[in-house]
Design an enzyme around this catalytic site. Structure first.
Site, PDB file in Angstrom:
ATOM      1  N   ARG A  46       4.339  13.545   4.233  1.00  0.00           N
ATOM      2  CA  ARG A  46       4.180  13.739   5.689  1.00  0.00           C
ATOM      3  C   ARG A  46       4.939  14.976   6.161  1.00  0.00           C
ATOM      4  O   ARG A  46       5.560  14.976   7.231  1.00  0.00           O
ATOM      5  CB  ARG A  46       4.664  12.507   6.473  1.00  0.00           C
ATOM      6  N   SER A  84       0.633   5.116  12.088  1.00  0.00           N
ATOM      7  CA  SER A  84       2.046   4.819  11.782  1.00  0.00           C
ATOM      8  C   SER A  84       2.944   5.616  12.720  1.00  0.00           C
ATOM      9  O   SER A  84       2.807   6.839  12.800  1.00  0.00           O
ATOM     10  CB  SER A  84       2.394   5.227  10.357  1.00  0.00           C
ATOM     11  N   GLU A 117       6.960   9.779  13.043  1.00  0.00           N
ATOM     12  CA  GLU A 117       5.888  10.564  12.420  1.00  0.00           C
ATOM     13  C   GLU A 117       5.154  11.469  13.425  1.00  0.00           C
ATOM     14  O   GLU A 117       4.993  12.662  13.166  1.00  0.00           O
ATOM     15  CB  GLU A 117       4.883   9.643  11.700  1.00  0.00           C
TER      16      GLU A 117
HETATM   17  P1  FAD Z   1      -2.900  16.321  16.419  1.00  0.00           P
HETATM   18  O1  FAD Z   1      -2.422  14.945  16.586  1.00  0.00           O
HETATM   19  O2  FAD Z   1      -3.589  16.940  17.577  1.00  0.00           O
HETATM   20  O3  FAD Z   1      -1.684  17.263  15.985  1.00  0.00           O
HETATM   21  C1  FAD Z   1      -0.756  16.830  15.026  1.00  0.00           C
HETATM   22  C2  FAD Z   1       0.143  18.019  14.660  1.00  0.00           C
HETATM   23  O4  FAD Z   1      -0.616  19.027  14.010  1.00  0.00           O
HETATM   24  C3  FAD Z   1       0.768  18.714  15.875  1.00  0.00           C
HETATM   25  O5  FAD Z   1       2.043  19.158  15.506  1.00  0.00           O
HETATM   26  C4  FAD Z   1      -0.136  19.920  16.127  1.00  0.00           C
HETATM   27  O6  FAD Z   1       0.577  20.985  16.722  1.00  0.00           O
HETATM   28  C5  FAD Z   1      -0.551  20.263  14.712  1.00  0.00           C
HETATM   29  N1  FAD Z   1      -1.890  20.871  14.622  1.00  0.00           N
HETATM   30  C6  FAD Z   1      -3.070  20.294  14.955  1.00  0.00           C
HETATM   31  N2  FAD Z   1      -4.086  21.142  14.696  1.00  0.00           N
HETATM   32  C7  FAD Z   1      -3.528  22.274  14.199  1.00  0.00           C
HETATM   33  C8  FAD Z   1      -4.042  23.531  13.761  1.00  0.00           C
HETATM   34  N3  FAD Z   1      -5.361  23.818  13.776  1.00  0.00           N
HETATM   35  N4  FAD Z   1      -3.171  24.468  13.330  1.00  0.00           N
HETATM   36  C9  FAD Z   1      -1.835  24.216  13.295  1.00  0.00           C
HETATM   37  N5  FAD Z   1      -1.287  23.067  13.703  1.00  0.00           N
HETATM   38  C10 FAD Z   1      -2.124  22.106  14.145  1.00  0.00           C
HETATM   39  N6  FAD Z   1      -2.134  10.109   9.007  1.00  0.00           N
HETATM   40  C11 FAD Z   1      -2.020  10.037   7.650  1.00  0.00           C
HETATM   41  O7  FAD Z   1      -1.444  10.932   7.017  1.00  0.00           O
HETATM   42  N7  FAD Z   1      -2.518   8.970   6.958  1.00  0.00           N
HETATM   43  C12 FAD Z   1      -3.153   7.956   7.568  1.00  0.00           C
HETATM   44  O8  FAD Z   1      -3.590   7.017   6.911  1.00  0.00           O
HETATM   45  C13 FAD Z   1      -3.282   7.994   8.987  1.00  0.00           C
HETATM   46  N8  FAD Z   1      -3.880   6.979   9.659  1.00  0.00           N
HETATM   47  C14 FAD Z   1      -3.990   7.029  11.011  1.00  0.00           C
HETATM   48  C15 FAD Z   1      -4.626   5.972  11.668  1.00  0.00           C
HETATM   49  C16 FAD Z   1      -4.773   5.981  13.048  1.00  0.00           C
HETATM   50  C17 FAD Z   1      -5.438   4.817  13.730  1.00  0.00           C
HETATM   51  C18 FAD Z   1      -4.280   7.092  13.792  1.00  0.00           C
HETATM   52  C19 FAD Z   1      -4.472   7.139  15.283  1.00  0.00           C
HETATM   53  C20 FAD Z   1      -3.639   8.148  13.147  1.00  0.00           C
HETATM   54  C21 FAD Z   1      -3.490   8.119  11.744  1.00  0.00           C
HETATM   55  N9  FAD Z   1      -2.851   9.161  11.051  1.00  0.00           N
HETATM   56  C22 FAD Z   1      -2.749   9.123   9.683  1.00  0.00           C
HETATM   57  C23 FAD Z   1      -2.278  10.309  11.776  1.00  0.00           C
HETATM   58  C24 FAD Z   1      -3.330  11.405  12.121  1.00  0.00           C
HETATM   59  O9  FAD Z   1      -4.628  10.911  11.982  1.00  0.00           O
HETATM   60  C25 FAD Z   1      -3.169  12.629  11.227  1.00  0.00           C
HETATM   61  O10 FAD Z   1      -1.862  13.142  11.313  1.00  0.00           O
HETATM   62  C26 FAD Z   1      -4.173  13.739  11.609  1.00  0.00           C
HETATM   63  O11 FAD Z   1      -4.171  14.752  10.624  1.00  0.00           O
HETATM   64  C27 FAD Z   1      -3.865  14.354  12.971  1.00  0.00           C
HETATM   65  O12 FAD Z   1      -4.952  15.173  13.319  1.00  0.00           O
HETATM   66  P2  FAD Z   1      -5.197  15.675  14.800  1.00  0.00           P
HETATM   67  O13 FAD Z   1      -6.284  16.688  14.751  1.00  0.00           O
HETATM   68  O14 FAD Z   1      -5.402  14.525  15.693  1.00  0.00           O
HETATM   69  O15 FAD Z   1      -3.813  16.421  15.117  1.00  0.00           O
HETATM   70  N1  EPU Z   2       4.031  -4.660   6.039  1.00  0.00           N
HETATM   71  C1  EPU Z   2       4.818  -5.521   6.772  1.00  0.00           C
HETATM   72  N2  EPU Z   2       4.461  -5.817   8.054  1.00  0.00           N
HETATM   73  C2  EPU Z   2       3.358  -5.281   8.630  1.00  0.00           C
HETATM   74  C3  EPU Z   2       2.545  -4.403   7.883  1.00  0.00           C
HETATM   75  C4  EPU Z   2       2.907  -4.097   6.574  1.00  0.00           C
HETATM   76  O1  EPU Z   2       5.824  -6.019   6.290  1.00  0.00           O
HETATM   77  O2  EPU Z   2       3.103  -5.569   9.808  1.00  0.00           O
HETATM   78  C5  EPU Z   2       4.454  -4.318   4.655  1.00  0.00           C
HETATM   79  C6  EPU Z   2       3.708  -5.099   3.586  1.00  0.00           C
HETATM   80  O3  EPU Z   2       4.647  -5.478   2.608  1.00  0.00           O
HETATM   81  C7  EPU Z   2       2.768  -4.067   2.990  1.00  0.00           C
HETATM   82  C8  EPU Z   2       3.571  -2.778   3.165  1.00  0.00           C
HETATM   83  O4  EPU Z   2       4.231  -2.946   4.422  1.00  0.00           O
HETATM   84  O5  EPU Z   2       2.486  -4.329   1.666  1.00  0.00           O
HETATM   85  C9  EPU Z   2       2.738  -1.511   3.191  1.00  0.00           C
HETATM   86  O6  EPU Z   2       1.747  -1.606   4.224  1.00  0.00           O
HETATM   87  P1  EPU Z   2       0.439  -0.686   4.226  1.00  0.00           P
HETATM   88  O7  EPU Z   2      -0.275  -0.768   2.922  1.00  0.00           O
HETATM   89  O8  EPU Z   2      -0.310  -0.964   5.476  1.00  0.00           O
HETATM   90  O9  EPU Z   2       1.029   0.784   4.250  1.00  0.00           O
HETATM   91  P2  EPU Z   2       2.123   1.449   5.182  1.00  0.00           P
HETATM   92  O10 EPU Z   2       3.259   1.848   4.296  1.00  0.00           O
HETATM   93  O11 EPU Z   2       2.455   0.623   6.355  1.00  0.00           O
HETATM   94  C10 EPU Z   2       1.191   3.840   4.754  1.00  0.00           C
HETATM   95  C11 EPU Z   2       0.947   5.062   5.593  1.00  0.00           C
HETATM   96  C12 EPU Z   2      -0.390   4.950   6.301  1.00  0.00           C
HETATM   97  C13 EPU Z   2      -1.487   4.828   5.250  1.00  0.00           C
HETATM   98  C14 EPU Z   2      -1.220   3.586   4.403  1.00  0.00           C
HETATM   99  C15 EPU Z   2      -2.202   3.458   3.252  1.00  0.00           C
HETATM  100  C16 EPU Z   2       3.081   6.000   6.248  1.00  0.00           C
HETATM  101  C17 EPU Z   2       4.079   6.170   7.331  1.00  0.00           C
HETATM  102  N3  EPU Z   2       2.011   5.251   6.548  1.00  0.00           N
HETATM  103  O12 EPU Z   2       1.316   2.759   5.656  1.00  0.00           O
HETATM  104  O13 EPU Z   2      -0.598   6.144   7.048  1.00  0.00           O
HETATM  105  O14 EPU Z   2      -2.754   4.713   5.846  1.00  0.00           O
HETATM  106  O15 EPU Z   2       0.110   3.672   3.839  1.00  0.00           O
HETATM  107  O16 EPU Z   2      -1.907   4.413   2.288  1.00  0.00           O
HETATM  108  O17 EPU Z   2       3.254   6.534   5.155  1.00  0.00           O
HETATM  109  C18 EPU Z   2      -0.203   7.170   9.170  1.00  0.00           C
HETATM  110  O18 EPU Z   2       0.490   8.004   8.554  1.00  0.00           O
HETATM  111  O19 EPU Z   2      -0.418   7.240  10.410  1.00  0.00           O
HETATM  112  C19 EPU Z   2      -0.799   6.056   8.421  1.00  0.00           C
HETATM  113  C20 EPU Z   2      -1.507   5.086   8.998  1.00  0.00           C
END
Ligand code: FAD
Ligand code: EPU
Length: 334
Positions: free
Chosen positions: A162, A232, A329
């Site tokens: 991240r 997250s 994050e």
């Molecule tokens: P924004 O939220 O608009 O911006 C995020 C950052 O990137 C800001 O600092 C912004 O300045 C910068 N930025 C955006 N576009 C550019 C650009 N073109 N050039 C330079 N900087 C830029 N993230 C994960 O890693 N794994 C996940 O599994 C995951 N699951 C998610 C689930 C949900 C339901 C949600 C809401 C979010 C999740 N995220 C996850 C976080 C998010 O989706 C990612 O970080 C995504 O890449 C953000 O994209 P965005 O276009 O919305 O960026």
């Molecule tokens: N867990 C709890 N309570 C909860 C949910 C989860 O205790 O309410 C525990 C469980 O033990 C579970 C563990 O957390 O096994 C891991 O949960 P999960 O697999 O959902 O993954 P996470 O660590 O919570 C990370 C990323 C997600 C990504 C998933 C799948 C980060 C900060 N988050 O979540 O990314 O989608 O793994 O790879 O690394 C994001 O960055 O926005 C994001 C959603």
């Protein structure tokens, strides 16, 4: 190029925080870049925004909010890889779905991550055992500090969990085009807990794995289109072996994972937050999701300040109980 004065950003961020920007500038092609040097912006802050799925916005953002809205997807089939060049303004979810459906593998584990392609390098998006950095070739960005176009390779981007040079230097690099390298032959990545089970009896293919990831994510995470959230809210903390051992003695059930660094163990932030009693709990108008303790939800459309207050209360309680400091994050803008 598209320029809007006093732009409403309330629907341009997935937490649906009410927010206005003095200016909103969409860069739609390389020809628009000269606008970034317009004297109107002299002395005003520039803030980069993508799809708004990983930000906490301020109520009034003075200055210019810039979005890279370049479109286009080019697919190049090479002997040992498929290379894909994508405009920063393309949807990540649509890109992964389309490639998976075409049988082009490599990004399927990263399905259903909201946001635009231009943001994918910023926090080196990751999910289900794959990180963006593993599929990255190079990118083109505009250096807002020096006013020049640059091509950055993997080393320049300094990707981590991240983390990247972009996350550490906010608002310096406007990412315009991202080139990914998807190795051939394709290999299924099914090691993440629960993924094999979600695939069931289906033959592993980019498309079947993409569907399994979508099923898992839909079951675990609240849909931001229905319940405003930013995924997250905290990173999973990486702790020293010493602290890990001390915690393990007290909390035998505590989940922990290896990291790339031999002197660090990764803990589950969701688990720590749940143990601290925050899962499903509300503070003011904002709430910790009852579905997943790592997600803060904003159904009442509260302001960014309330969201950060809840995050601070969670951080305080987790530190008091576990001596672990959670790191946010999403990025704060304005
Ligand atoms: P924004 O939220 O608009 O911006 C995020 C950052 O990137 C800001 O600092 C912004 O300045 C910068 N930025 C955006 N576009 C550019 C650009 N073109 N050039 C330079 N900087 C830029 N993230 C994960 O890693 N794994 C996940 O599994 C995951 N699951 C998610 C689930 C949900 C339901 C949600 C809401 C979010 C999740 N995220 C996850 C976080 C998010 O989706 C990612 O970080 C995504 O890449 C953000 O994209 P965005 O276009 O919305 O960026
Ligand atoms: N867990 C709890 N309570 C909860 C949910 C989860 O205790 O309410 C525990 C469980 O033990 C579970 C563990 O957390 O096994 C891991 O949960 P999960 O697999 O959902 O993954 P996470 O660590 O919570 C990370 C990323 C997600 C990504 C998933 C799948 C980060 C900060 N988050 O979540 O990314 O989608 O793994 O790879 O690394 C994001 O960055 O926005 C994001 C959603």
């Amino acid at each position: 190029m598209r320029l809007v004065e006093n732009a409403d950003l309330s629907l341009a961020n997935t937490l649906q925080v009410p927010s206005h920007a003095r200016w909103l500038l969409d860069i739609e092609s390389l020809k628009d870049l000269h606008v970034l040097n317009d004297p109107r912006w002299d002395g005003r802050a520039m803030h980069i925004l993508g799809g708004g799925s990983n930000v906490v916005l301020g109520e009034r953002i003075d200055g210019v909010v810039v979005r890279a809205a370049l479109r286009g997807i080019e697919i190049h089939t090479l002997p040992d890889s498929v290379e894909v060049s994508v405009g920063a303004g393309e949807s990540w979810i649509a890109l992964v779905q389309s490639l998976s459906e075409q049988g082009i593998g490599g990004l399927e584990n990263l399905g259903l991550i909201p946001g635009l392609v231009g943001a994918s390098p910023v926090q080196n998006i990751g999910a289900y055992g794959v990180e963006f950095a593993q599929r990255f070739a190079w990118l083109q960005a505009f250096d807002l500090e020096r006013g020049e176009l640059r091509r950055l390779n993997s080393q320049d981007c300094a990707f981590g969990y991240r983390d990247s040079v972009f996350k550490r230097n906010p608002n310096r690099w406007l990412i315009l085009t991202v080139r990914m390298r998807l190795p051939r032959p394709w290999r299924a990545e099914l090691d993440y807990a629960g993924l094999k089970e979600a695939l069931g009896d289906e033959t592993p293919s980019p498309n079947s794995i993409h569907h399994a990831v979508v099923r898992l994510r839909t079951a675990k995470l609240p849909d931001p289109a229905l319940i405003p959230n930013a995924g997250s809210f905290f990173k999973n903390p990486e702790v020293t072996p010493d602290l890990f051992e001390r915690l393990r003695v007290r909390y035998a059930q505590m989940p922990a994972y290896p990291t790339a660094k031999t002197d660090r163990k990764k803990l589950s932030a969701a688990w720590l937050i749940e143990q601290a009693g925050w899962r499903g709990r509300k503070l003011g108008q904002v709430q910790v999701s009852a579905q997943h303790a790592l997600v803060i939800t904003n159904e009442q459309r509260a302001g960014g300040r309330e969201i950060l207050e809840l995050a601070a209360a969670i951080t305080r309680d987790v530190e008091a109980q576990f001596s672990v400091v959670l790191e946010r994050e999403p990025v704060c803008i304005g």
